[in-house]
Design a protein around this motif. Sequence first.
Motif, PDB file in Angstrom:
ATOM      1  N   ALA A 100       0.747  -1.394   0.020  1.00 25.72           N
ATOM      2  CA  ALA A 100      -0.028   0.043   0.084  1.00 25.72           C
ATOM      3  C   ALA A 100       0.819   1.121  -0.064  1.00 25.72           C
ATOM      4  O   ALA A 100       1.339   1.256   0.698  1.00 25.72           O
ATOM      5  N   PRO A 101       0.954   2.208  -0.958  1.00 27.38           N
ATOM      6  CA  PRO A 101       1.510   3.367  -0.977  1.00 27.38           C
ATOM      7  C   PRO A 101       0.688   4.819  -1.409  1.00 27.38           C
ATOM      8  O   PRO A 101      -0.215   4.770  -0.990  1.00 27.38           O
ATOM      9  N   ARG A 102       1.595   5.985  -1.704  1.00 25.18           N
ATOM     10  CA  ARG A 102       0.849   7.008  -1.934  1.00 25.18           C
ATOM     11  C   ARG A 102       2.050   8.264  -2.542  1.00 25.18           C
ATOM     12  O   ARG A 102       3.118   8.173  -2.124  1.00 25.18           O
ATOM     13  N   ALA A 165      -0.381  -1.607  -5.284  1.00 29.42           N
ATOM     14  CA  ALA A 165      -0.294  -2.662  -4.417  1.00 29.42           C
ATOM     15  C   ALA A 165       1.156  -3.450  -4.441  1.00 29.42           C
ATOM     16  O   ALA A 165       1.615  -4.021  -3.770  1.00 29.42           O
ATOM     17  N   ARG A 166       1.564  -3.388  -5.992  1.00 34.06           N
ATOM     18  CA  ARG A 166       2.932  -3.862  -6.175  1.00 34.06           C
ATOM     19  C   ARG A 166       3.430  -3.047  -7.229  1.00 34.06           C
ATOM     20  O   ARG A 166       2.848  -2.040  -8.009  1.00 34.06           O
ATOM     21  N   TYR A 167       4.921  -3.005  -7.234  1.00 31.63           N
ATOM     22  CA  TYR A 167       5.686  -2.158  -8.240  1.00 31.63           C
ATOM     23  C   TYR A 167       6.583  -3.068  -9.182  1.00 31.63           C
ATOM     24  O   TYR A 167       6.974  -4.180  -8.781  1.00 31.63           O
ATOM     25  N   ARG A 168       7.057  -2.472 -10.376  1.00 31.83           N
ATOM     26  CA  ARG A 168       7.935  -3.227 -11.248  1.00 31.83           C
ATOM     27  C   ARG A 168       9.039  -2.335 -11.326  1.00 31.83           C
ATOM     28  O   ARG A 168       8.875  -1.231 -11.861  1.00 31.83           O
ATOM     29  N   SER A 169      10.218  -2.893 -11.373  1.00 36.04           N
ATOM     30  CA  SER A 169      11.421  -2.403 -11.537  1.00 36.04           C
ATOM     31  C   SER A 169      12.337  -2.804 -12.698  1.00 36.04           C
ATOM     32  O   SER A 169      12.743  -3.862 -12.628  1.00 36.04           O
ATOM     33  N   LEU A 170      12.668  -1.882 -13.704  1.00 31.90           N
ATOM     34  CA  LEU A 170      13.536  -2.413 -14.719  1.00 31.90           C
ATOM     35  C   LEU A 170      14.792  -1.457 -14.898  1.00 31.90           C
ATOM     36  O   LEU A 170      14.872  -0.898 -16.127  1.00 31.90           O
ATOM     37  N   PRO A 171      15.603  -1.412 -14.095  1.00 32.79           N
ATOM     38  CA  PRO A 171      17.044  -0.720 -14.172  1.00 32.79           C
ATOM     39  C   PRO A 171      17.871  -1.115 -15.208  1.00 32.79           C
ATOM     40  O   PRO A 171      17.784  -2.435 -15.553  1.00 32.79           O
ATOM     41  N   TYR A 172      18.904  -0.578 -15.460  1.00 29.84           N
ATOM     42  CA  TYR A 172      19.825  -1.120 -16.576  1.00 29.84           C
ATOM     43  C   TYR A 172      21.313  -0.603 -16.212  1.00 29.84           C
ATOM     44  O   TYR A 172      21.085   0.591 -15.633  1.00 29.84           O
ATOM     45  N   THR A 173      22.095  -1.044 -16.438  1.00 26.34           N
ATOM     46  CA  THR A 173      23.539  -0.339 -16.485  1.00 26.34           C
ATOM     47  C   THR A 173      24.142   0.005 -17.806  1.00 26.34           C
ATOM     48  O   THR A 173      23.627  -0.537 -18.688  1.00 26.34           O
ATOM     49  N   GLU A 174      25.125   0.843 -17.856  1.00 27.99           N
ATOM     50  CA  GLU A 174      25.892   1.297 -19.193  1.00 27.99           C
ATOM     51  C   GLU A 174      27.333   0.656 -18.876  1.00 27.99           C
ATOM     52  O   GLU A 174      27.800   0.987 -18.134  1.00 27.99           O
ATOM     53  N   PHE A 253       7.633  -6.546  -6.893  1.00 20.69           N
ATOM     54  CA  PHE A 253       7.496  -6.358  -5.326  1.00 20.69           C
ATOM     55  C   PHE A 253       6.432  -5.555  -4.851  1.00 20.69           C
ATOM     56  O   PHE A 253       6.003  -4.677  -5.505  1.00 20.69           O
ATOM     57  N   ALA A 254       6.063  -5.985  -3.495  1.00 26.61           N
ATOM     58  CA  ALA A 254       5.324  -5.039  -2.631  1.00 26.61           C
ATOM     59  C   ALA A 254       6.049  -4.523  -1.835  1.00 26.61           C
ATOM     60  O   ALA A 254       6.957  -4.986  -1.125  1.00 26.61           O
ATOM     61  N   LEU A 255       5.250  -3.253  -1.344  1.00 26.74           N
ATOM     62  CA  LEU A 255       6.315  -2.739   0.010  1.00 26.74           C
ATOM     63  C   LEU A 255       5.896  -3.203   1.146  1.00 26.74           C
ATOM     64  O   LEU A 255       4.903  -3.832   1.591  1.00 26.74           O
ATOM     65  N   LEU A 256       6.794  -3.116   2.005  1.00 30.44           N
ATOM     66  CA  LEU A 256       6.590  -3.684   3.419  1.00 30.44           C
ATOM     67  C   LEU A 256       6.222  -2.623   4.428  1.00 30.44           C
ATOM     68  O   LEU A 256       5.248  -2.987   5.465  1.00 30.44           O
ATOM     69  N   ALA A 257       6.464  -1.244   4.145  1.00 31.91           N
ATOM     70  CA  ALA A 257       6.072  -0.053   4.995  1.00 31.91           C
ATOM     71  C   ALA A 257       5.798   1.134   3.891  1.00 31.91           C
ATOM     72  O   ALA A 257       6.485   1.817   3.498  1.00 31.91           O
ATOM     73  N   PRO A 258       4.300   0.991   3.798  1.00 31.90           N
ATOM     74  CA  PRO A 258       3.874   2.123   2.716  1.00 31.90           C
ATOM     75  C   PRO A 258       4.229   3.526   2.816  1.00 31.90           C
ATOM     76  O   PRO A 258       4.400   4.246   1.845  1.00 31.90           O
ATOM     77  N   ASN A 259       4.420   3.884   4.030  1.00 32.27           N
ATOM     78  CA  ASN A 259       4.638   5.132   4.477  1.00 32.27           C
ATOM     79  C   ASN A 259       6.256   5.573   4.416  1.00 32.27           C
ATOM     80  O   ASN A 259       6.692   6.864   4.406  1.00 32.27           O
ATOM     81  N   GLU A 260       7.100   4.429   4.248  1.00 26.23           N
ATOM     82  CA  GLU A 260       8.397   4.814   4.274  1.00 26.23           C
ATOM     83  C   GLU A 260       9.203   4.861   2.546  1.00 26.23           C
ATOM     84  O   GLU A 260       8.674   4.240   1.740  1.00 26.23           O
TER      85      GLU A 260
END
Length: 304
Positions: A100-102, A165-174, A253-260
């Motif tokens: 849960a986030p904002r 509820a959940r997030y997707r992260s697709l970072p990259y390096t050069e 992933f989902a957050l463990l602490a929505p306010n952090e």
Amino acid sequence: MTTTAIENSFVTRHSEHRLPDEVEEALNRDHAARMAAVRRGHERVAAARLTAEDRRVLRGAESRVRADEAVRHALRDFTARVRPELLGRFVPDLVDVDPAPRAADNMMWWARTQWFPGGGIGIESLSDGLHYFGQRTYDGDNLIGFSVASFATFELPRERRTPAARYRSLPYTEAFGEVTGWANLQVCPWACDDKWCKCRLVLRQSAIQFVPGQGFKLCGENITQTQIIDRDGEGTGETFGLPGFQPMPPLEFALLAPNETLIIDVEVRFDCQLEGSSMITFSPNSTPAGSVVVRYPQWSVTPA
């Protein structure tokens, strides 16, 4: 940017975006623990290889009666060396997921980079990126292993995050440059000892939060390992060219602490092994010129 030496590593920090001291300290502990686990893994692999003396005994160089006892003794020693406590696995501290986030924008802002030279390979932070450089030659009978690694840490506070509820992260390096490995020719019976050069590229992405009352916790993690150098007694070399654009392992992933705040830690590590007459090189000379360069761009996470 400022650079600071911390034990066996170095950290470069963003001059206008400093993480809290407790976050810095926790990241230092986490990165050091990961590298300690990697070192234990190297020790485990080295312990699981026959030493030069083991090989001499097992070839039965002595009389038959003495050789039987010597072989039994060598095998007992070998078994004793391969112990469970040498396992290199890093075990993160997991808790149950509660999402849960904002908020909005979702850009992961770079906060710091920490790096660990090793095995004769240096790392230096220059204006165009992080340079892995130097070469390691080896001419010993027993296997050696070492790693060189860097960790980049990014932050996304609650007020810039889209609720999900959940997030997707697709970072990259050069990643640019070449890694070259070589192992000498194995010819029996004159040069029967093992000669090899191996290198794995390890990429990791970890989503982290500081949970009130619980501390540093992992929301999710993904790791990939790719064998980039694999020479074994052929007397030939092999060069791996880094691709420029290098996707990191994807993560949902989902957050463990929505306010952090959300912290994402990414790692680029080279695990190297040498045995016998062999060599691995990250640059033509022992300077950053013509070396492997790694850069960590910022990116945005998205609701999954």
